[in-house]
Design a protein around this motif. Structure first.
Motif, PDB file in Angstrom:
ATOM      1  N   TRP A 282       8.379  10.542   6.846  1.00 52.04           N
ATOM      2  CA  TRP A 282       7.266  10.666   5.905  1.00 52.04           C
ATOM      3  C   TRP A 282       6.953   9.306   5.322  1.00 52.04           C
ATOM      4  N   ASP A 283       5.654   8.990   5.086  1.00 46.65           N
ATOM      5  CA  ASP A 283       5.307   7.645   4.679  1.00 46.65           C
ATOM      6  C   ASP A 283       5.645   7.326   3.233  1.00 46.65           C
ATOM      7  N   GLY A 284       5.594   8.320   2.316  1.00 47.59           N
ATOM      8  CA  GLY A 284       5.985   8.097   0.928  1.00 47.59           C
ATOM      9  C   GLY A 284       5.188   7.010   0.239  1.00 47.59           C
ATOM     10  N   LYS A 285       3.922   6.866   0.568  1.00 48.83           N
ATOM     11  CA  LYS A 285       3.155   5.741   0.044  1.00 48.83           C
ATOM     12  C   LYS A 285       2.550   6.007  -1.343  1.00 48.83           C
TER      13      LYS A 285
ATOM     14  N   PHE B 292       2.669  11.611   7.146  1.00 44.43           N
ATOM     15  CA  PHE B 292       3.674  10.910   7.909  1.00 44.43           C
ATOM     16  C   PHE B 292       3.143   9.579   8.424  1.00 44.43           C
ATOM     17  N   THR B 293       4.060   8.686   8.736  1.00 48.61           N
ATOM     18  CA  THR B 293       3.711   7.345   9.176  1.00 48.61           C
ATOM     19  C   THR B 293       3.132   7.379  10.580  1.00 48.61           C
ATOM     20  N   LYS B 294       1.848   7.031  10.693  1.00 49.89           N
ATOM     21  CA  LYS B 294       1.204   6.918  12.003  1.00 49.89           C
ATOM     22  C   LYS B 294       0.973   5.447  12.295  1.00 49.89           C
ATOM     23  N   LEU B 295       1.282   5.033  13.506  1.00 55.94           N
ATOM     24  CA  LEU B 295       1.213   3.625  13.861  1.00 55.94           C
ATOM     25  C   LEU B 295       0.040   3.359  14.801  1.00 55.94           C
ATOM     26  N   SER B 296      -0.779   2.399  14.440  1.00 54.86           N
ATOM     27  CA  SER B 296      -1.892   2.001  15.293  1.00 54.86           C
ATOM     28  C   SER B 296      -1.884   0.491  15.432  1.00 54.86           C
ATOM     29  N   GLY B 297      -2.428  -0.001  16.544  1.00 48.92           N
ATOM     30  CA  GLY B 297      -2.445  -1.440  16.792  1.00 48.92           C
ATOM     31  C   GLY B 297      -1.200  -1.890  17.516  1.00 48.92           C
TER      32      GLY B 297
ATOM     33  N   GLY C 239      10.002  11.065  -3.763  1.00 49.84           N
ATOM     34  CA  GLY C 239       8.892  11.144  -2.827  1.00 49.84           C
ATOM     35  C   GLY C 239       7.754  11.931  -3.446  1.00 49.84           C
ATOM     36  N   TYR C 240       6.651  12.032  -2.736  1.00 49.50           N
ATOM     37  CA  TYR C 240       5.481  12.700  -3.285  1.00 49.50           C
ATOM     38  C   TYR C 240       4.805  13.552  -2.218  1.00 49.50           C
ATOM     39  N   TYR C 241       4.543  14.796  -2.608  1.00 48.93           N
ATOM     40  CA  TYR C 241       3.759  15.669  -1.745  1.00 48.93           C
ATOM     41  C   TYR C 241       2.272  15.442  -2.008  1.00 48.93           C
TER      42      TYR C 241
END
Length: 508
Positions: free
Chosen positions: A323-326, A365-370, A351-353
């Motif tokens: 989870w990204d937790g941003k 969730f952490t999605k990676l691009s590039g 963390g935060y919902y």
């Protein structure tokens, strides 16, 4: 005097060697027979050695280069950029393939002369780039622009008699946006004798070229001249050598097919009066591959990893979503009104919902691009060209009618009516998944992680298959996601219509 005699003797020896070098020699004879040499003036050059064209009298200086019809045929140039780029200082910015986001990205279809992109394009002295075009990539405080014209889509090579390139501010007579230079394409006119040609060429990657032309004159006094040409250029997907691993790959979606027709009819009333009617048609459907796959990551295993990271998220060692937790403010609202709620994660950190409108908790969730975060990420674009057949299309219809009513010292006085109608469209289609929320779908099924087999099966069931793998599975996926890229239902149009009057008089 001695030095002068020595020099004269040396000159005679040089002349003697030159003469013997050009002579025909027979070892059975004691005499040399010199070959006959005929010296003729070059009709297309003036006394200063400059190539004369229909536009020569409208130059204002500068560095001028001319590509003649003889050179075009001798070197067998297949398009305008291929011919023009041999001139030092002229560069083209294009995507490296035939199609692309024509009309949207100036760097896909730009031209510069000595680094200056303020270049205008002419056909027989008439401007063909559209000053109001959306293809304006940059501007200065004076309002000049960078051209975005795709030269290969202006006209066909069979229609070209000469190409005149004027470098630098000497072309500024055409306007402030011509400070970089001018590219003037001069079309072919029928000659005195009737003649025709057929040009057939073929090569690798199913590349074929068909062209025919016929020209000549008519009437009792041969005052009518005509030139007609038609062509078709086409190619399959091209191959390339990967710069990282050295493997050879196929660039899916790099195929293209273009057709063209040109007609020019001239009537010479006398030495000072003439009529020209010119028509140009060109259309094409060019593939849209977007990016060249990196062969280092172009395999089934890396494909699964890349598309999962980009579509679903990043996994830990147990194949559990991270989870990204941003979000860091409890109860904070974003502009859309979304709320966040704090909770304590298993490792003791906070963390935060994300809460939806109904108060339901949704994890992100952490999605990676590039490529920097997800190496080989741009391999996903292989779906666009190879699987879905993304493409760009264009269609040009141009008319130009010019009546010249006087010529004074080579300068023409004329009235011209023209209609330039260009339209284009592109279709970029891809589908990585059919799931509306792939991250939470995966997390709900495997909240504590998944085995390697479970992960592989989930990817196979829910994400786009590897384009270089099972072609039957790829075809099935395309059909399941709505089929290949559809034909355009609307077009972007550029119209340039007008009447031009020129009166030229020589004084003195």
């Amino acid at each position: 005097m001695k030095k002068r005699y020595t020099a004269a003797a040396a000159m005679m020896m040089v002349l003697g060697m030159c003469a013997s070098a050009s002579a025909a020699f027979d070892e059975n004879l004691n005499d040399y027979t010199l070959d006959t040499m005929v010296v003729e003036a070059d009709a297309i050059k003036n006394k200063f050695g400059d190539t004369i064209t229909e536009q020569s009298y409208y130059r204002t200086g500068g560095d001028v280069k001319v590509i003649t019809r003889e050179e075009i045929e001798k070197r067998h140039y297949t398009d305008l950029t291929e011919a023009i780029k041999r001139i030092p200082g002229v560069t083209f910015q294009n995507p490296g393939y035939r199609g692309g986001e024509y009309g949207y990205q100036f760097y896909n279809n730009g031209v510069s002369i000595n680094g200056d992109t303020r270049v205008i394009i002419l056909v027989d002295g008439r401007r063909v780039d559209n000053a109001a075009s959306t293809r304006i990539g940059s501007s200065t405080t004076s309002g000049s622009k960078a051209t975005g014209v795709n030269l290969d889509q202006v006209t066909n090579m069979e229609n070209v008699d000469k190409i005149e390139v004027i470098k630098g501010p000497g072309a500024s007579v055409y306007g402030s946006d011509a400070l970089g230079g001018v590219i003037n394409i001069i079309t072919r006119k029928g000659g005195q004798t009737n003649t025709g040609s057929i040009d057939l060429a073929t090569g690798s990657w199913d590349k074929h070229k068909y062209a025919l032309s016929y020209s000549g004159s008519a009437g009792n006094d041969n005052s009518w001249h005509y030139f007609i040409s038609a062509n078709r250029d086409m190619s399959g997907d091209t191959k390339y050598k990967d710069g990282t691993v050295g493997d050879t790959g196929t660039l899916g979606g790099s195929n293209w097919k273009e057709d063209g027709v040109n007609v020019r009819i001239d009537k010479d009333f006398n030495d000072k009066q003439s009529l020209k009617v010119w028509y140009n048609f060109k259309q094409g459907r060019d593939g849209y591959p977007i990016a060249t796959p990196n062969m280092k990551y172009y395999n089934q295993k890396d494909w699964d990893d890349i598309i999962f990271k980009a579509t679903v998220g990043k996994l830990d060692a147990n194949n559990k979503l991270i989870w990204d937790g941003k979000y860091k403010e409890k109860g904070r609202r974003d502009p859309a009104g979304t709320r966040y709620e704090e909770y304590t994660k298993t490792d003791g950190t906070k963390g935060y919902y994300v809460l939806d409108a109904s108060g339901n908790k949704i994890k992100t969730f952490t999605k990676l691009s590039g490529d920097a975060k997800n190496p080989g990420y741009h391999n996903l674009y292989a779906l666009d060209g190879k699987a879905y057949g993304s493409f760009s299309k264009f269609k040009n219809n141009d008319w130009d009618i010019q009546y010249t009513f006087d010529k004074d010292n080579g300068m023409e006085s004329f009235i011209r009516v023209y209609d330039q109608n260009h339209r284009y469209a592109h279709r970029d289609k891809y589908k990585w998944t059919l799931l509306s929320d792939p991250s939470n779908t995966y997390n709900d099924l495997f909240p504590t992680g998944a085995t390697s087999d479970q992960l592989a099966q989930w990817i196979k069931d829910n994400l786009a298959p590897f384009p270089g793998g099972d072609q039957a599975a790829l075809k099935e996926w395309v059909e399941k996601t709505g089929g290949v890229a559809s034909e355009p239902t609307s077009w972007h149009e550029e119209k340039n219509r007008g009447v031009q009057l020129q009166y030229a008089k020589s004084i003195g």
